[in-house]
Write a protein that holds these residues in place. Structure first.
Motif, short mmCIF file in Angstrom:
data_model
loop_
_atom_site.label_atom_id
_atom_site.label_comp_id
_atom_site.label_asym_id
_atom_site.label_seq_id
_atom_site.Cartn_x
_atom_site.Cartn_y
_atom_site.Cartn_z
N GLY A 222 2.11 -4.24 -7.89
CA GLY A 222 1.23 -5.48 -6.89
C GLY A 222 0.28 -3.78 -6.62
N ASP A 223 0.06 -3.57 -5.04
CA ASP A 223 -1.34 -2.13 -5.40
C ASP A 223 -0.17 -1.36 -5.03
OD1 ASP A 223 -2.89 -1.14 -4.22
OD2 ASP A 223 -3.48 -2.12 -2.30
N LEU A 224 -1.01 -0.21 -6.36
CA LEU A 224 0.01 0.67 -6.20
C LEU A 224 0.10 2.05 -5.12
CD1 LEU A 224 0.43 1.56 -9.71
CD2 LEU A 224 2.32 0.43 -8.55
N THR A 225 -1.78 1.66 -4.75
CA THR A 225 -1.99 2.84 -3.61
C THR A 225 -0.78 2.76 -2.10
OG1 THR A 225 -4.50 2.87 -4.35
CG2 THR A 225 -3.66 3.17 -2.11
N ASN A 226 -0.78 1.26 -2.10
CA ASN A 226 -0.09 1.27 -1.23
C ASN A 226 1.65 1.37 -1.32
OD1 ASN A 226 -1.99 -0.57 0.68
ND2 ASN A 226 -1.39 -1.68 -0.64
N VAL A 227 2.11 0.44 -1.92
CA VAL A 227 2.89 1.45 -3.05
C VAL A 227 3.18 2.99 -2.50
CG1 VAL A 227 4.53 2.07 -4.69
CG2 VAL A 227 4.13 -0.34 -4.26
N ARG A 228 2.47 4.19 -3.34
CA ARG A 228 2.77 5.38 -3.01
C ARG A 228 2.29 6.01 -1.85
NH1 ARG A 228 -2.99 7.83 -4.97
NH2 ARG A 228 -3.66 6.40 -3.26
N GLU A 229 2.08 5.08 -0.81
CA GLU A 229 1.19 5.93 0.81
C GLU A 229 3.51 6.02 1.09
OE1 GLU A 229 -1.44 4.64 2.74
OE2 GLU A 229 -2.92 4.94 1.31
N VAL A 230 3.58 4.37 0.78
CA VAL A 230 5.03 4.36 1.47
C VAL A 230 5.93 4.86 0.73
CG1 VAL A 230 7.29 2.49 2.20
CG2 VAL A 230 4.79 1.40 1.77
N TYR A 231 5.49 5.04 -0.07
CA TYR A 231 7.11 6.05 -1.02
C TYR A 231 6.90 7.62 -0.50
CZ TYR A 231 9.17 8.47 -4.68
OH TYR A 231 10.69 9.41 -5.39
N TYR A 232 5.76 7.83 0.02
CA TYR A 232 5.45 9.22 0.89
C TYR A 232 5.90 9.03 2.33
CZ TYR A 232 2.57 12.90 2.91
OH TYR A 232 3.27 14.08 2.80
N ASP A 233 6.14 8.83 2.15
CA ASP A 233 6.79 8.20 4.12
C ASP A 233 7.89 8.16 3.95
OD1 ASP A 233 3.74 8.04 4.96
OD2 ASP A 233 3.64 6.28 5.38
N THR A 234 8.60 7.51 3.31
CA THR A 234 9.45 6.70 3.02
C THR A 234 10.74 8.12 2.27
OG1 THR A 234 9.41 5.42 1.58
CG2 THR A 234 9.87 4.73 3.40
N GLU A 235 10.41 8.42 1.43
CA GLU A 235 10.86 9.50 0.40
C GLU A 235 10.15 10.66 0.19
OE1 GLU A 235 13.59 8.62 -1.15
OE2 GLU A 235 13.54 6.53 -0.65
N THR A 236 9.31 11.33 0.09
CA THR A 236 8.39 12.30 -0.12
C THR A 236 9.03 13.07 1.09
OG1 THR A 236 7.00 11.25 -1.39
CG2 THR A 236 7.15 13.69 -1.20
N LEU A 237 8.57 12.64 2.81
CA LEU A 237 8.53 14.10 3.71
C LEU A 237 10.15 13.06 4.12
CD1 LEU A 237 5.96 11.80 5.87
CD2 LEU A 237 5.99 14.12 4.83
N PRO A 238 11.04 13.08 3.79
CA PRO A 238 12.34 13.07 4.62
C PRO A 238 13.07 14.38 3.58
CG PRO A 238 12.51 10.85 4.22
CD PRO A 238 10.84 11.42 3.47
N ARG A 239 12.56 14.73 1.92
CA ARG A 239 12.89 15.46 1.25
C ARG A 239 11.98 16.57 1.58
NH1 ARG A 239 16.95 15.24 -2.04
NH2 ARG A 239 17.50 13.00 -2.83
#
Length: 253
Positions: A206-223
């Motif tokens: 899929g679109d890795l740009t969208n995947v990257r942003e969702v990953y940042y919101d759901t995984e990176t920010l909580p860390r």
């Protein structure tokens, strides 16, 4: 700081020793290796050394970042523990297949012959034993008498090979490796595209740009929020700050 981040990813625990000045303020933090730190029962911590000894620290001088666990509050427990069995399954499948081919004889079966003379059966049994490589799969040899109640019996095949199980074939091996791969990605909560894994289908990741942003919101920010807890005990000049990702700053400008 890199070592402390690695400690948290591997052990779900990170320990810092606070080096104080004569007024009691914090001058700096020193990372203590999480693999060697134990929580004491008297509001203290122990740092084990290679000689079997230890250094004791007061809990007032230790900052313990604890990822948490539902069963206890002493240590954090990594979420990837749930997937260790899947990793071991993938390792076992790989070792099985490698030994299968290194062995050369592709052992792992029951060989049955009928009405061979004892000398011939002994020669065949010895040959089978010699084909087996160390650490590989065992086979069994049986020499059967086909006589039934004093009368000669009948068998269609005088020599039969009965496979015990063949995990060395490509289809079975590929299934195990694909399931293991998916379990590993799930337990680390990393999308396959961001882990540089080739897609298994034509649709891709899929679109890795969208995947990257969702990953940042759901995984990176909580860390990042966990590490920001350190700021409660650090002076203003030494507090941890995180840069915003490039795609957010580009959108702003």
């Amino acid at each position: 700081m890199r070592a402390a981040l690695q400690d948290f990813e591997v052990f779900d625990n990170t320990y810092f020793l606070m080096i104080r000045n004569f007024l009691g303020g914090i001058n700096r933090l020193v990372r203590l290796p999480a693999i060697n730190v134990r929580v004491g029962t008297e509001k203290n911590y122990y740092l084990l050394d290679s000689s079997g000894g230890f250094t004791e620290y007061s809990a007032n001088d230790i900052i313990h970042l604890n990822g948490g666990d539902v069963r206890q509050s002493i240590y954090g427990v990594p979420t990837y523990f749930s997937g260790i069995q899947s990793i071991l399954l993938g390792e076992a499948a790989t070792l099985f297949r490698r030994r299968y081919y290194v062995n050369g004889a592709h052992s792992g079966y029951v060989m049955v012959t009928f009405d061979l003379e004892d000398a011939q059966a002994d020669v065949l049994e010895t040959a089978m034993k010699q084909t087996k490589g160390p650490g590989n799969h065992r086979s069994m040899y049986l020499n059967m008498n086909s006589t039934i109640q004093g009368k000669p019996g009948y068998t269609k095949d005088r020599v039969q090979i009965i496979p015990v199980g063949d995990f060395g074939n490509k289809d079975e091996y590929d299934k195990i490796k694909q399931v293991t791969l998916q379990d590993i990605l799930n337990m680390h909560r990393v999308p396959a595209g961001l882990a540089s894994i080739m897609p298994l289908n034509a649709a891709g990741h899929g679109d890795l740009t969208n995947v990257r942003e969702v990953y940042y919101d759901t995984e990176t920010l909580p860390r990042q929020a966990i590490w920001s807890e350190l700021n409660d005990q650090l002076p203003q000049r030494a507090r941890i700050q995180f840069k915003e990702p490039r795609w957010l700053t580009d959108k702003t400008t």
